[in-house]
Write a protein that holds these residues in place. Sequence first.
Motif, PDB file in Angstrom:
ATOM      1  N   THR A 165       0.821  -1.215   0.000  1.00 26.11           N
ATOM      2  CA  THR A 165       0.000   0.000   0.000  1.00 26.11           C
ATOM      3  C   THR A 165       0.852   1.261   0.000  1.00 26.11           C
ATOM      4  O   THR A 165       0.530   2.246  -0.681  1.00 26.11           O
ATOM      5  CB  THR A 165      -0.958  -0.011   1.209  1.00 26.11           C
ATOM      6  OG1 THR A 165      -1.919  -1.057   1.028  1.00 26.11           O
ATOM      7  CG2 THR A 165      -1.677   1.315   1.369  1.00 26.11           C
ATOM      8  N   LYS A 249       2.835  13.447  -2.172  1.00 28.72           N
ATOM      9  CA  LYS A 249       2.263  12.642  -3.256  1.00 28.72           C
ATOM     10  C   LYS A 249       2.239  11.162  -2.876  1.00 28.72           C
ATOM     11  O   LYS A 249       1.262  10.459  -3.132  1.00 28.72           O
ATOM     12  CB  LYS A 249       3.081  12.837  -4.539  1.00 28.72           C
ATOM     13  CG  LYS A 249       2.905  14.196  -5.192  1.00 28.72           C
ATOM     14  CD  LYS A 249       3.773  14.320  -6.438  1.00 28.72           C
ATOM     15  CE  LYS A 249       3.631  15.684  -7.089  1.00 28.72           C
ATOM     16  NZ  LYS A 249       4.521  15.825  -8.284  1.00 28.72           N
ATOM     17  N   LYS A 251       2.166   9.924   0.139  1.00 31.25           N
ATOM     18  CA  LYS A 251       1.186   9.728   1.204  1.00 31.25           C
ATOM     19  C   LYS A 251      -0.237   9.737   0.659  1.00 31.25           C
ATOM     20  O   LYS A 251      -1.070   8.918   1.055  1.00 31.25           O
ATOM     21  CB  LYS A 251       1.352  10.812   2.277  1.00 31.25           C
ATOM     22  CG  LYS A 251       0.505  10.565   3.523  1.00 31.25           C
ATOM     23  CD  LYS A 251       0.851  11.560   4.618  1.00 31.25           C
ATOM     24  CE  LYS A 251       0.078  11.256   5.890  1.00 31.25           C
ATOM     25  NZ  LYS A 251       0.430  12.198   6.995  1.00 31.25           N
ATOM     26  N   ASN A 252      -0.528  10.645  -0.274  1.00 36.80           N
ATOM     27  CA  ASN A 252      -1.871  10.707  -0.856  1.00 36.80           C
ATOM     28  C   ASN A 252      -2.198   9.448  -1.656  1.00 36.80           C
ATOM     29  O   ASN A 252      -3.318   8.916  -1.581  1.00 36.80           O
ATOM     30  CB  ASN A 252      -2.010  11.944  -1.749  1.00 36.80           C
ATOM     31  CG  ASN A 252      -2.087  13.228  -0.951  1.00 36.80           C
ATOM     32  OD1 ASN A 252      -2.457  13.214   0.224  1.00 36.80           O
ATOM     33  ND2 ASN A 252      -1.735  14.342  -1.567  1.00 36.80           N
ATOM     34  N   ASP A 253      -1.216   8.963  -2.421  1.00 30.85           N
ATOM     35  CA  ASP A 253      -1.432   7.731  -3.186  1.00 30.85           C
ATOM     36  C   ASP A 253      -1.627   6.544  -2.246  1.00 30.85           C
ATOM     37  O   ASP A 253      -2.470   5.669  -2.496  1.00 30.85           O
ATOM     38  CB  ASP A 253      -0.242   7.459  -4.111  1.00 30.85           C
ATOM     39  CG  ASP A 253      -0.184   8.409  -5.289  1.00 30.85           C
ATOM     40  OD1 ASP A 253      -1.147   9.180  -5.468  1.00 30.85           O
ATOM     41  OD2 ASP A 253       0.827   8.407  -6.020  1.00 30.85           O
ATOM     42  N   ARG A 255      -2.796   6.691   0.790  1.00 33.44           N
ATOM     43  CA  ARG A 255      -4.107   6.839   1.420  1.00 33.44           C
ATOM     44  C   ARG A 255      -5.205   6.302   0.502  1.00 33.44           C
ATOM     45  O   ARG A 255      -6.135   5.637   0.954  1.00 33.44           O
ATOM     46  CB  ARG A 255      -4.363   8.317   1.747  1.00 33.44           C
ATOM     47  CG  ARG A 255      -5.625   8.546   2.588  1.00 33.44           C
ATOM     48  CD  ARG A 255      -5.913  10.038   2.722  1.00 33.44           C
ATOM     49  NE  ARG A 255      -4.832  10.755   3.366  1.00 33.44           N
ATOM     50  CZ  ARG A 255      -4.691  10.864   4.697  1.00 33.44           C
ATOM     51  NH1 ARG A 255      -5.576  10.295   5.498  1.00 33.44           N
ATOM     52  NH2 ARG A 255      -3.679  11.546   5.202  1.00 33.44           N
ATOM     53  N   ASN A 256      -5.063   6.585  -0.785  1.00 37.58           N
ATOM     54  CA  ASN A 256      -6.041   6.088  -1.754  1.00 37.58           C
ATOM     55  C   ASN A 256      -5.981   4.553  -1.834  1.00 37.58           C
ATOM     56  O   ASN A 256      -7.012   3.884  -1.879  1.00 37.58           O
ATOM     57  CB  ASN A 256      -5.763   6.694  -3.130  1.00 37.58           C
ATOM     58  CG  ASN A 256      -6.784   6.260  -4.156  1.00 37.58           C
ATOM     59  OD1 ASN A 256      -7.978   6.490  -3.998  1.00 37.58           O
ATOM     60  ND2 ASN A 256      -6.317   5.631  -5.230  1.00 37.58           N
ATOM     61  N   ASN A 257      -4.770   3.999  -1.825  1.00 35.56           N
ATOM     62  CA  ASN A 257      -4.618   2.544  -1.861  1.00 35.56           C
ATOM     63  C   ASN A 257      -5.222   1.885  -0.626  1.00 35.56           C
ATOM     64  O   ASN A 257      -5.811   0.787  -0.706  1.00 35.56           O
ATOM     65  CB  ASN A 257      -3.133   2.161  -1.949  1.00 35.56           C
ATOM     66  CG  ASN A 257      -2.512   2.521  -3.278  1.00 35.56           C
ATOM     67  OD1 ASN A 257      -3.209   2.754  -4.262  1.00 35.56           O
ATOM     68  ND2 ASN A 257      -1.187   2.583  -3.319  1.00 35.56           N
ATOM     69  N   SER A 259      -7.713   2.921   1.163  1.00 39.10           N
ATOM     70  CA  SER A 259      -9.156   3.146   1.337  1.00 39.10           C
ATOM     71  C   SER A 259      -9.987   1.883   1.129  1.00 39.10           C
ATOM     72  O   SER A 259     -11.025   1.701   1.763  1.00 39.10           O
ATOM     73  CB  SER A 259      -9.632   4.246   0.391  1.00 39.10           C
ATOM     74  OG  SER A 259      -9.455   3.856  -0.970  1.00 39.10           O
ATOM     75  N   ARG A 260      -9.516   0.986   0.260  1.00 38.91           N
ATOM     76  CA  ARG A 260     -10.274  -0.247  -0.005  1.00 38.91           C
ATOM     77  C   ARG A 260     -10.273  -1.199   1.190  1.00 38.91           C
ATOM     78  O   ARG A 260     -11.066  -2.133   1.240  1.00 38.91           O
ATOM     79  CB  ARG A 260      -9.706  -0.937  -1.238  1.00 38.91           C
ATOM     80  CG  ARG A 260      -8.350  -1.624  -1.031  1.00 38.91           C
ATOM     81  CD  ARG A 260      -7.720  -2.066  -2.324  1.00 38.91           C
ATOM     82  NE  ARG A 260      -7.221  -0.919  -3.084  1.00 38.91           N
ATOM     83  CZ  ARG A 260      -6.570  -1.013  -4.219  1.00 38.91           C
ATOM     84  NH1 ARG A 260      -6.337  -2.204  -4.748  1.00 38.91           N
ATOM     85  NH2 ARG A 260      -6.146   0.064  -4.844  1.00 38.91           N
ATOM     86  N   GLU A 262     -10.432   0.001   4.413  1.00 34.90           N
ATOM     87  CA  GLU A 262     -10.944   0.733   5.571  1.00 34.90           C
ATOM     88  C   GLU A 262     -12.363   0.319   5.924  1.00 34.90           C
ATOM     89  O   GLU A 262     -13.216   0.123   5.055  1.00 34.90           O
ATOM     90  CB  GLU A 262     -10.895   2.242   5.306  1.00 34.90           C
ATOM     91  CG  GLU A 262      -9.500   2.826   5.369  1.00 34.90           C
ATOM     92  CD  GLU A 262      -9.486   4.328   5.191  1.00 34.90           C
ATOM     93  OE1 GLU A 262      -8.638   4.986   5.814  1.00 34.90           O
ATOM     94  OE2 GLU A 262     -10.317   4.849   4.414  1.00 34.90           O
TER      95      GLU A 262
END
Length: 281
Positions: A165, A249, A251-253, A255-257, A259-260, A262
Amino acid sequence: MKPVFDPTQYKITSKANWNTVAHEYHYNWADQQVGPFKSTAEVVRLAKIKPDDKVLDVACGTGVVSKEISQFLGPQGLLVGIDLSRTALSIAKKSISFQNSNFVEMDAENIGFSFKFDKATCQYGLMFFPDSVKVLESIRNILNHNGMLAVAVHGLAEDVPYFSTIMKPILEHIPDIRPEGTPTVHRFGNPDSLRAELASGGFSDITVTKYDFVYKPGTFDEYWTDYMRSTANSIRSKIEGHGDAVMEKIKNDARNNASRYEKDDSIVFPWTVLVATGINQ
């Protein structure tokens, strides 16, 4: 062009890193038997430890597998743990009360003892050895005939998202973060690859058992902080050296990874572990 992999420098860096993170690794992860460390009992169970066995724990780290092994040994048994990290070894020595135990600073590629062992274990070490076949051959050299090896490794990237992730965006934004050829955590995550590696090291009657565990690192921010402080500690300064914009960048990527995985603002990661056994015949 990526830098060239230097196995000697890799060992020096790994040793320094483990001396830094050993306490957090032990008290927050290994000793708590959370997530992948639920495999500890399975490794020892599959090793079929007998009271009078002489057992070598390779890359013993802070001694969680050694401690489990010691519960099955009697007065005639012997337990030896080897590792590169003095800090990890000091924790192992303090946590194990078994009288016939000893912990030695030693390179797994050059194991040297004047006697033979009946069993050997290695949890989460095989994939990080630069020359893993040499390690397996070294283990075979100090095992008795029909002696058994039991090893645990992490699964593939898609089966262990705790690592991928964050590491995936790190590699995307900083592709030269590590030299080409550096051992990776998922190196033997495929059962066939793990089986083939033990066979290359001379072991036979190889079995591979798959376990699916779960790890809950908390919120994303808690996960990020833990990962950067422990798992990514050895490369953190290189990441930070690329500046705040690149770090944001990544960290944001990540975080998006994440999310699935969470649920109610808390992350629940699946975690596949493979445990293999082989016989020295």
